[in-house]
Scaffold this active site. Structure first.
Site, mmCIF file in Angstrom:
data_model
loop_
_atom_site.group_PDB
_atom_site.id
_atom_site.type_symbol
_atom_site.label_atom_id
_atom_site.label_comp_id
_atom_site.label_asym_id
_atom_site.label_seq_id
_atom_site.Cartn_x
_atom_site.Cartn_y
_atom_site.Cartn_z
ATOM 1 N N GLN A 16 -14.012 1.635 2.643
ATOM 2 C CA GLN A 16 -14.445 1.361 1.405
ATOM 3 C C GLN A 16 -13.710 2.599 0.549
ATOM 4 O O GLN A 16 -14.991 3.620 -0.273
ATOM 5 C CB GLN A 16 -14.957 0.451 0.872
ATOM 6 C CG GLN A 16 -14.558 -0.747 -0.497
ATOM 7 C CD GLN A 16 -15.082 -1.549 -0.995
ATOM 8 O OE1 GLN A 16 -16.490 -0.951 -1.343
ATOM 9 N NE2 GLN A 16 -14.254 -2.218 -1.817
ATOM 10 N N ASP A 64 0.660 -1.242 -0.023
ATOM 11 C CA ASP A 64 -0.478 -0.296 0.477
ATOM 12 C C ASP A 64 0.638 0.921 0.058
ATOM 13 O O ASP A 64 1.733 1.350 1.038
ATOM 14 C CB ASP A 64 -0.713 -0.104 1.310
ATOM 15 C CG ASP A 64 -1.923 1.192 1.117
ATOM 16 O OD1 ASP A 64 -1.860 2.077 0.762
ATOM 17 O OD2 ASP A 64 -2.736 0.270 1.959
ATOM 18 N N ILE A 65 0.423 2.049 -0.536
ATOM 19 C CA ILE A 65 1.387 3.383 -1.088
ATOM 20 C C ILE A 65 1.457 4.621 0.317
ATOM 21 O O ILE A 65 1.651 5.316 0.124
ATOM 22 C CB ILE A 65 1.240 4.095 -2.047
ATOM 23 C CG1 ILE A 65 -0.144 4.259 -2.886
ATOM 24 C CG2 ILE A 65 2.234 3.300 -3.501
ATOM 25 C CD1 ILE A 65 -0.045 5.325 -4.218
ATOM 26 N N HIS A 75 -6.814 -6.332 3.497
ATOM 27 C CA HIS A 75 -5.075 -5.331 3.881
ATOM 28 C C HIS A 75 -5.103 -6.633 4.428
ATOM 29 O O HIS A 75 -4.984 -6.842 6.149
ATOM 30 C CB HIS A 75 -6.086 -4.188 4.405
ATOM 31 C CG HIS A 75 -6.887 -2.637 4.239
ATOM 32 N ND1 HIS A 75 -5.627 -1.713 3.572
ATOM 33 C CD2 HIS A 75 -7.918 -2.959 3.717
ATOM 34 C CE1 HIS A 75 -7.186 -1.210 2.751
ATOM 35 N NE2 HIS A 75 -7.876 -1.536 2.729
ATOM 36 N N HIS A 110 -10.512 -5.896 -1.728
ATOM 37 C CA HIS A 110 -9.098 -6.123 -1.104
ATOM 38 C C HIS A 110 -9.202 -6.247 -0.253
ATOM 39 O O HIS A 110 -10.169 -5.773 0.920
ATOM 40 C CB HIS A 110 -8.311 -4.964 -1.420
ATOM 41 C CG HIS A 110 -9.196 -3.579 -1.031
ATOM 42 N ND1 HIS A 110 -10.043 -2.963 -1.386
ATOM 43 C CD2 HIS A 110 -8.801 -2.772 0.012
ATOM 44 C CE1 HIS A 110 -9.226 -1.634 -1.630
ATOM 45 N NE2 HIS A 110 -9.466 -2.047 0.182
HETATM 46 P P1 5GP Z 1 -9.454 0.921 1.314
HETATM 47 O O1 5GP Z 1 -10.140 2.658 1.738
HETATM 48 O O2 5GP Z 1 -10.711 1.180 0.043
HETATM 49 O O3 5GP Z 1 -10.071 -0.474 2.139
HETATM 50 O O4 5GP Z 1 -7.398 0.706 0.917
HETATM 51 C C1 5GP Z 1 -7.428 1.041 -0.467
HETATM 52 C C2 5GP Z 1 -6.481 1.436 0.066
HETATM 53 O O5 5GP Z 1 -5.563 1.508 -1.593
HETATM 54 C C3 5GP Z 1 -5.943 2.366 0.679
HETATM 55 O O6 5GP Z 1 -5.185 1.623 2.105
HETATM 56 C C4 5GP Z 1 -4.940 3.121 -0.561
HETATM 57 O O7 5GP Z 1 -3.977 3.305 0.241
HETATM 58 C C5 5GP Z 1 -4.642 1.869 -1.568
HETATM 59 N N1 5GP Z 1 -4.488 2.542 -3.021
HETATM 60 C C6 5GP Z 1 -4.707 3.842 -3.145
HETATM 61 N N2 5GP Z 1 -4.632 3.970 -4.780
HETATM 62 C C7 5GP Z 1 -3.448 2.865 -4.856
HETATM 63 C C8 5GP Z 1 -2.080 2.829 -5.382
HETATM 64 O O8 5GP Z 1 -2.077 3.739 -6.346
HETATM 65 N N3 5GP Z 1 -1.356 1.831 -5.204
HETATM 66 C C9 5GP Z 1 -1.605 1.599 -3.992
HETATM 67 N N4 5GP Z 1 0.047 0.671 -3.874
HETATM 68 N N5 5GP Z 1 -2.161 1.401 -3.614
HETATM 69 C C10 5GP Z 1 -3.163 2.486 -3.491
#
Ligand code: 5GP
Ligand code: ZN
Length: 135
Positions: free
Chosen positions: A92, A29-30, A100, A98
Site C-alpha cells: 500500500q 490511475d495515472i 483498484h 482505495h
Molecule cells: P496502492 O499501491 O497504495 O495500492 O495504490 C496507490 C495507487 O495510487 C497507485 O496505483 C498509484 O499509481 C496511484 N496514484 C498515486 N498518486 C496518484 C495521483 O496523484 N493521481 C492518480 N490518479 N493516481 C495516483
C-alpha cells in the site's frame, strides 16, 4: 492533512474523474498497471480496511461495481480484478483506503505489487471520457 487522495477529493490536485457521489470518487490511475486501471475511494479519509467505517467501505464497493461494469463495456477486457492493499507488506503506497479496478488480459502476466510506471496522460484522459459515457 497531507493525503494525496484527500487533495484530489478537494480538487487541489487534478484527476481524470469517472464518477462522483456524496460518499465516493472514482478516477483513472495515472500509473496504470494495465489500460483502463481506475481507483475508487471513499470521501471520508481512513487509512485502510481496519480503520474504514462500514458505510464508507460499502459505498466504495458499490461504486467499484459500477466502474468495473463501465470499464468492461468500454474495453472488453478478459477479466477485471478488484484489488485493495493494506499496509507495507501488501505494497500500500497511498494511506487513504482505495480499491483498484484493474482490467486484465489473458497472458498479461500482471503480478500483485505491479510497481508504478507513469502512463500517457492524453490516452488516459481520452479513455476516461469513453468510460464516463458508459456510466
Ligand atoms: P496502492 O499501491 O497504495 O495500492 O495504490 C496507490 C495507487 O495510487 C497507485 O496505483 C498509484 O499509481 C496511484 N496514484 C498515486 N498518486 C496518484 C495521483 O496523484 N493521481 C492518480 N490518479 N493516481 C495516483
Ligand atoms: Zn485522505
Amino acid at each position: 492533512m497531507d493525503c494525496i487522495f484527500c487533495k484530489i477529493i478537494a480538487g487541489e490536485i487534478p484527476c481524470f474523474k469517472l464518477h462522483e457521489d456524496d460518499e465516493t470518487l472514482a478516477f483513472m490511475d495515472i500509473n496504470p498497471a494495465n489500460e483502463g486501471h481506475a481507483l475508487v475511494i471513499p470521501k471520508e479519509h481512513s487509512t485502510d480496511v481496519h480503520a474504514i467505517s462500514e458505510s464508507a467501505i460499502a459505498a466504495t464497493v458499490l461504486t467499484a461495481k459500477k466502474i468495473a461494469s463501465a470499464i468492461q463495456e468500454t474495453l472488453g477486457p478478459d477479466g477485471i480484478n478488484l484489488v485493495q492493499c493494506n499496509g507495507p507488506g501488501a505494497a500500500q503506497s497511498v494511506l487513504h483506503f482505495h480499491m483498484h479496478v484493474l482490467p486484465r488480459r489473458e497472458g498479461d502476466e500482471l503480478k500483485l505489487n505491479w510497481g508504478l510506471k507513469p502512463g500517457d496522460m492524453d490516452a488516459i484522459g481520452a479513455l476516461a471520457e469513453r468510460v464516463r459515457a458508459k456510466l
